[in-house]
Motif scaffolding. Structure first.
Motif, PDB file in Angstrom:
ATOM      1  N   ASN A 397       0.807  -1.227   0.000  1.00 49.76           N
ATOM      2  CA  ASN A 397       0.000   0.000   0.000  1.00 49.76           C
ATOM      3  C   ASN A 397       0.837   1.272   0.000  1.00 49.76           C
ATOM      4  N   ASP A 398       2.061   1.194   0.510  1.00 47.86           N
ATOM      5  CA  ASP A 398       2.928   2.373   0.580  1.00 47.86           C
ATOM      6  C   ASP A 398       4.369   1.912   0.458  1.00 47.86           C
ATOM      7  N   ARG A 399       4.986   2.195  -0.673  1.00 49.72           N
ATOM      8  CA  ARG A 399       6.320   1.651  -0.970  1.00 49.72           C
ATOM      9  C   ARG A 399       7.447   2.643  -0.722  1.00 49.72           C
ATOM     10  N   ARG A 400       7.181   3.667   0.065  1.00 51.95           N
ATOM     11  CA  ARG A 400       8.223   4.661   0.313  1.00 51.95           C
ATOM     12  C   ARG A 400       9.304   4.166   1.271  1.00 51.95           C
ATOM     13  N   ASN A 401       9.009   3.173   2.075  1.00 51.70           N
ATOM     14  CA  ASN A 401      10.043   2.576   2.916  1.00 51.70           C
ATOM     15  C   ASN A 401      10.817   1.577   2.064  1.00 51.70           C
ATOM     16  N   ILE A 402      11.842   2.083   1.387  1.00 54.21           N
ATOM     17  CA  ILE A 402      12.568   1.261   0.417  1.00 54.21           C
ATOM     18  C   ILE A 402      13.333   0.108   1.066  1.00 54.21           C
ATOM     19  N   PHE A 403      13.523   0.172   2.375  1.00 50.97           N
ATOM     20  CA  PHE A 403      14.251  -0.889   3.085  1.00 50.97           C
ATOM     21  C   PHE A 403      13.324  -1.967   3.641  1.00 50.97           C
ATOM     22  N   ALA A 404      12.022  -1.775   3.523  1.00 46.73           N
ATOM     23  CA  ALA A 404      11.062  -2.646   4.205  1.00 46.73           C
ATOM     24  C   ALA A 404      11.249  -4.121   3.861  1.00 46.73           C
ATOM     25  N   LEU A 405      11.358  -4.444   2.580  1.00 49.59           N
ATOM     26  CA  LEU A 405      11.493  -5.852   2.189  1.00 49.59           C
ATOM     27  C   LEU A 405      12.816  -6.436   2.673  1.00 49.59           C
ATOM     28  N   SER A 406      13.870  -5.637   2.641  1.00 54.49           N
ATOM     29  CA  SER A 406      15.169  -6.109   3.129  1.00 54.49           C
ATOM     30  C   SER A 406      15.108  -6.365   4.631  1.00 54.49           C
ATOM     31  N   PHE A 407      14.466  -5.459   5.370  1.00 53.28           N
ATOM     32  CA  PHE A 407      14.324  -5.650   6.811  1.00 53.28           C
ATOM     33  C   PHE A 407      13.496  -6.891   7.121  1.00 53.28           C
ATOM     34  N   LEU A 408      12.420  -7.069   6.373  1.00 47.19           N
ATOM     35  CA  LEU A 408      11.568  -8.239   6.584  1.00 47.19           C
ATOM     36  C   LEU A 408      12.332  -9.528   6.282  1.00 47.19           C
ATOM     37  N   ALA A 409      13.125  -9.501   5.218  1.00 41.53           N
ATOM     38  CA  ALA A 409      13.926 -10.673   4.854  1.00 41.53           C
ATOM     39  C   ALA A 409      14.934 -11.006   5.947  1.00 41.53           C
ATOM     40  N   PHE A 410      15.545  -9.965   6.539  1.00 41.41           N
ATOM     41  CA  PHE A 410      16.493 -10.206   7.632  1.00 41.41           C
ATOM     42  C   PHE A 410      15.799 -10.923   8.779  1.00 41.41           C
ATOM     43  N   TRP A 411      14.630 -10.429   9.167  1.00 38.84           N
ATOM     44  CA  TRP A 411      13.884 -11.084  10.251  1.00 38.84           C
ATOM     45  C   TRP A 411      13.592 -12.538   9.918  1.00 38.84           C
ATOM     46  N   PHE A 412      13.011 -12.769   8.754  1.00 42.09           N
ATOM     47  CA  PHE A 412      12.538 -14.115   8.427  1.00 42.09           C
ATOM     48  C   PHE A 412      13.690 -15.102   8.250  1.00 42.09           C
ATOM     49  N   LEU A 413      14.727 -14.706   7.530  1.00 40.84           N
ATOM     50  CA  LEU A 413      15.847 -15.620   7.295  1.00 40.84           C
ATOM     51  C   LEU A 413      16.638 -15.856   8.579  1.00 40.84           C
ATOM     52  N   THR A 414      16.788 -14.812   9.381  1.00 42.89           N
ATOM     53  CA  THR A 414      17.545 -14.962  10.630  1.00 42.89           C
ATOM     54  C   THR A 414      16.856 -15.900  11.606  1.00 42.89           C
ATOM     55  N   ILE A 415      15.541 -15.759  11.773  1.00 40.39           N
ATOM     56  CA  ILE A 415      14.851 -16.633  12.731  1.00 40.39           C
ATOM     57  C   ILE A 415      14.810 -18.071  12.246  1.00 40.39           C
ATOM     58  N   ASN A 416      15.117 -18.300  10.969  1.00 45.49           N
ATOM     59  CA  ASN A 416      15.142 -19.666  10.451  1.00 45.49           C
ATOM     60  C   ASN A 416      16.470 -20.372  10.678  1.00 45.49           C
ATOM     61  N   HIS A 417      17.523 -19.608  10.972  1.00 44.58           N
ATOM     62  CA  HIS A 417      18.801 -20.291  11.228  1.00 44.58           C
ATOM     63  C   HIS A 417      19.385 -19.953  12.595  1.00 44.58           C
ATOM     64  N   ALA A 418      18.931 -18.848  13.213  1.00 49.83           N
ATOM     65  CA  ALA A 418      19.481 -18.451  14.503  1.00 49.83           C
ATOM     66  C   ALA A 418      18.390 -18.142  15.522  1.00 49.83           C
ATOM     67  N   ALA A 419      17.158 -18.572  15.218  1.00 49.49           N
ATOM     68  CA  ALA A 419      16.013 -18.288  16.093  1.00 49.49           C
ATOM     69  C   ALA A 419      16.014 -16.806  16.466  1.00 49.49           C
ATOM     70  N   MET A 420      15.727 -16.491  17.744  1.00 55.47           N
ATOM     71  CA  MET A 420      15.781 -15.100  18.195  1.00 55.47           C
ATOM     72  C   MET A 420      16.752 -14.988  19.365  1.00 55.47           C
ATOM     73  N   ARG A 421      17.980 -15.520  19.128  1.00 55.60           N
ATOM     74  CA  ARG A 421      19.013 -15.479  20.154  1.00 55.60           C
ATOM     75  C   ARG A 421      19.397 -14.037  20.500  1.00 55.60           C
ATOM     76  N   THR A 422      19.286 -13.139  19.511  1.00 53.26           N
ATOM     77  CA  THR A 422      19.605 -11.727  19.738  1.00 53.26           C
ATOM     78  C   THR A 422      18.351 -10.888  19.508  1.00 53.26           C
ATOM     79  N   ALA A 423      18.452  -9.614  19.848  1.00 57.81           N
ATOM     80  CA  ALA A 423      17.316  -8.707  19.669  1.00 57.81           C
ATOM     81  C   ALA A 423      17.230  -8.158  18.250  1.00 57.81           C
ATOM     82  N   ALA A 424      18.250  -8.405  17.443  1.00 55.97           N
ATOM     83  CA  ALA A 424      18.303  -7.823  16.105  1.00 55.97           C
ATOM     84  C   ALA A 424      17.074  -8.133  15.237  1.00 55.97           C
ATOM     85  N   PRO A 425      16.634  -9.398  15.149  1.00 53.72           N
ATOM     86  CA  PRO A 425      15.458  -9.666  14.305  1.00 53.72           C
ATOM     87  C   PRO A 425      14.219  -8.902  14.752  1.00 53.72           C
ATOM     88  N   ALA A 426      14.044  -8.748  16.066  1.00 62.62           N
ATOM     89  CA  ALA A 426      12.874  -8.046  16.598  1.00 62.62           C
ATOM     90  C   ALA A 426      12.884  -6.575  16.200  1.00 62.62           C
TER      91      ALA A 426
END
Length: 449
Positions: A397-426
Motif C-alpha cells: 500500500n505504501d512503498r516509500r520505505n525502500i528498506f522494508a522488504l530487506s528488513f523483513l527478509a532479515f527477520w525471516f531468514l535470521t529466525i530460520n537459522h538463529a532463532a531469536m538469540r539476539t534482539a536484532a530480528p525483533a
C-alpha cells in the motif's frame, strides 16, 4: 567537508577505539553496557521521544549487542532484548502508538495459551521462569517494537540516521574480531563453524550481526556517502564485513545479507527513473565483481576450505550427510510435536525437554518458525501469519520505505537459522513497519547534524 561528514568520521574512529579498548580491558565492556542503558533512557526521557529517539538508541543497542555478549559485558544473555523493551515501553508512554497496531496486540494474546500450557507441562526440576523467559523474550521484544513502529511517520533522512547509528558499534565488533584472530589462515583447520574467527562466541550469532553490518554499510556506501572519502570508507567496511562474515564459516548471516542487498537493489530499480536504473545496473556489476574478489581472498585465507563449507563438504572433500548442520533433526522433532499437539502446542520451553527425552538431543531450537509451531500450536501459526503478512500489506500500500522488504527478509531468514538469540530480528522487523515520508515530520531533526 560538511559537519555531518566530519561527525561520522570522528564517530567511526571513536568506535575503532572502543573495539581496541574492550579487547585490552574486557571489564570496560560492562561499563559500556551500563552507559548505553543510562544514556539511552536519559536521552529518550529528556527529549520525550519527540524525534523518535528510541529508534536511535535501540539501533545502537542492536549494533553493540553481540560485542557486549562476546566480551562478557552484557550481564544477562537476554540483556539486549530487555534493554530494547525498556526503551520501547518508555517511548510508548511519551509517543503512544497507532490504533491500527491492534493486530500486534492480537499477536500478544495468541502467545498467552502457550505460556499457560508450559506452567503445567514443564518438568518439576526445570527452572520454569528461565525456560519461559529464554523462549518468550524474543517474541515479546518483537511485539513491542512492532507496536511502536507500526505506521509511525519518519523521514527518509531520519531513517538513514538510524541506520548510521546502528553501524557504529558494528565497527567496534569488527575491530575486536580482527584483534582476536588477526590471522585467519592460522585458526581455520576445518569446515565447521569457527569460534576463533567469531571472537570466541557463537559463530551463528556473529555471522548474523556481520551479515547485518554488510547490508548496513552497503546502504551507507550506496545512499549515505556525501563525498569520495566517505564512499571509500563505507566501501571498505562492506568488504571487511563480507570477509569476516564469510570466515565465521556460518553461512546464514552471509546468505541473508546477499538477499537483503538484492531486494534493496530491486526496489530501487523498479522505483527509479531511467537514469537511476542505469546507475543501479553499474552498482550491480561492481557489487558482483567485489563479491568475487572477497570470496577469492577468503578462499586463499582459508586454503580453499570455505569453498568446501558452502558446498557442504568436510575438510577432506566428502559431502556431509546433513545440509543444515544437524538442524533437520530439530526441525523434524518440532513438527512432530505440533502434530501431536496441534491446538495449544507443547508449551513454551517444553520442546527442549521432549526432544531430550525422545531423542537424547539436549539442544535448544535454532528455528523460531518451527519452535513457534511446536510450542504454540495453531496459535503459533496464526502469529507467524500476522508477522509475515502485515509488513507485506503495508509495503504493497505504501512503498516509500525502500528498506522494508530487506528488513523483513532479515527477520525471516535470521529466525530460520538463529532463532531469536539476539534482539536484532525483533528491532529490524519493527523498522519494516515504519511509514517513511519525504519531508521531516514536525519537530523531527537529524541526530547527526
Amino acid at each position: 567537508m560538511e559537519k555531518s561528514s566530519l561527525s561520522y568520521l570522528y564517530l567511526i574512529l571513536f568506535h575503532v577505539f572502543i573495539g581496541v579498548l574492550v579487547f585490552i580491558l574486557p571489564l570496560i565492556s560492562t561499563l559500556y553496557t551500563l552507559s548505553i542503558v543510562v544514556f539511552g533512557l536519559a536521552f529518550i526521557i529528556k527529549s520525550k521521544n519527540k524525534n523518535n529517539e528510541v529508534l536511535i538508541m535501540s539501533a545502537y543497542v542492536i549494533g553493540a549487542e553481540v560485542l557486549l555478549r562476546m566480551t562478557g559485558g552484557a550481564i544477562l544473555n537476554e540483556a539486549g532484548k530487555y534493554i530494547i523493551m525498556i526503551f520501547m515501553f518508555t517511548a510508548i508512554i511519551y509517543s503512544g502508538f497507532s490504533n491500527r497496531a491492534f493486530i500486534y496486540w492480537v499477536f500478544f494474546i495468541f502467545l498467552i495459551p502457550g505460556v499457560i500450557v508450559s506452567v503445567f507441562s514443564l518438568n518439576f526440576d526445570t527452572d520454569i521462569r528461565k525456560a519461559i523467559a529464554f523462549n518468550i523474550t524474543g517474541p515479546v521484544c518483537l511485539g513491542m517494537c512492532a507496536i511502536y513502529c507500526f505506521e509511525r511517520r519518519i523521514s527518509y533522512e531520519r531513517l538513514k540516521s538510524v541506520i548510521t547509528v546502528l553501524s557504529l558499534p558494528l565497527v567496534s565488533t569488527a575491530v575486536y574480531l580482527f584483534l582476536y584472530a588477526p590471522s585467519v589462515k592460522e585458526v581455520v583447520k576445518g569446515t565447521d563453524s569457527n569460534f576463533l574467527t567469531s571472537g570466541g562466541f557463537g559463530p551463528n550469532q556473529v555471522s548474523t550481526v556481520l551479515g547485518l553490518g554488510l547490508f548496513i554499510f552497503f546502504v551507507q556506501f550506496l545512499l549515505n556517502s556525501k563525498n569520495k572519502l566517505l564512499l571509500m570508507i563505507n566501501a571498505s567496511f562492506v568488504l571487511i564485513f563480507a570477509f569476516r562474515g564469510i570466515v565465521t564459516f556460518s553461512r546464514g548471516g552471509v546468505i541473508t545479507a546477499i538477499v537483503m542487498i538484492a531486494l534493496l537493489l530491486m526496489v530501487l530499480y523498479y522505483q527509479g527513473n531511467s537514469r537511476a536504473k542505469s546507475k543501479i545496473g553499474v552498482v550491480v556489476i561492481i557489487t558482483f565483481l567485489a563479491g568475487l574478489g572477497v570470496w577469492g581472498y577468503s578462499s586463499l585465507q582459508t586454503s580453499g576450505l570455505i569453498n568446501k563449507r558452502y558446498a557442504n563438504k568436510d575438510a577432506l572433500g566428502r559431502v556431509k550427510k546433513s545440509k543444515l548442520s544437524g538442524r533437520e533433526t530439530l526441525i523434524a522433532s518440532e513438527f512432530q510435536m505440533f502434530l501431536d499437539n496441534p491446538i495449544l502446542g507443547v508449551g513454551v520451553g517444553k520442546n527442549k525437554e521432549i526432544r531430550k527425552e525422545e531423542t537424547g538431543i539436549n539442544a535448544a531450537s535454532h528455528n523460531e518458525v518451527t519452535r513457534m509451531v511446536a510450542e504454540h500450536g495453531t496459535f503459533g501459526i496464526l502469529d507467524l501469519m500476522i508477522l509475515l503478512f502485515t509488513p507485506l500489506i503495508l509495503f504493497a500500500n505504501d512503498r516509500r520505505n525502500i528498506f522494508a522488504l530487506s528488513f523483513l527478509a532479515f527477520w525471516f531468514l535470521t529466525i530460520n537459522h538463529a532463532a531469536m538469540r539476539t534482539a536484532a530480528p525483533a528491532f529490524v522487523y519493527g523498522l519494516a513497519l515504519l511509514s517513511v515520508v519525504a519531508k521531516k515530520p514536525e519537530k523531527e531533526e537529524s541526530t547527526l547534524n
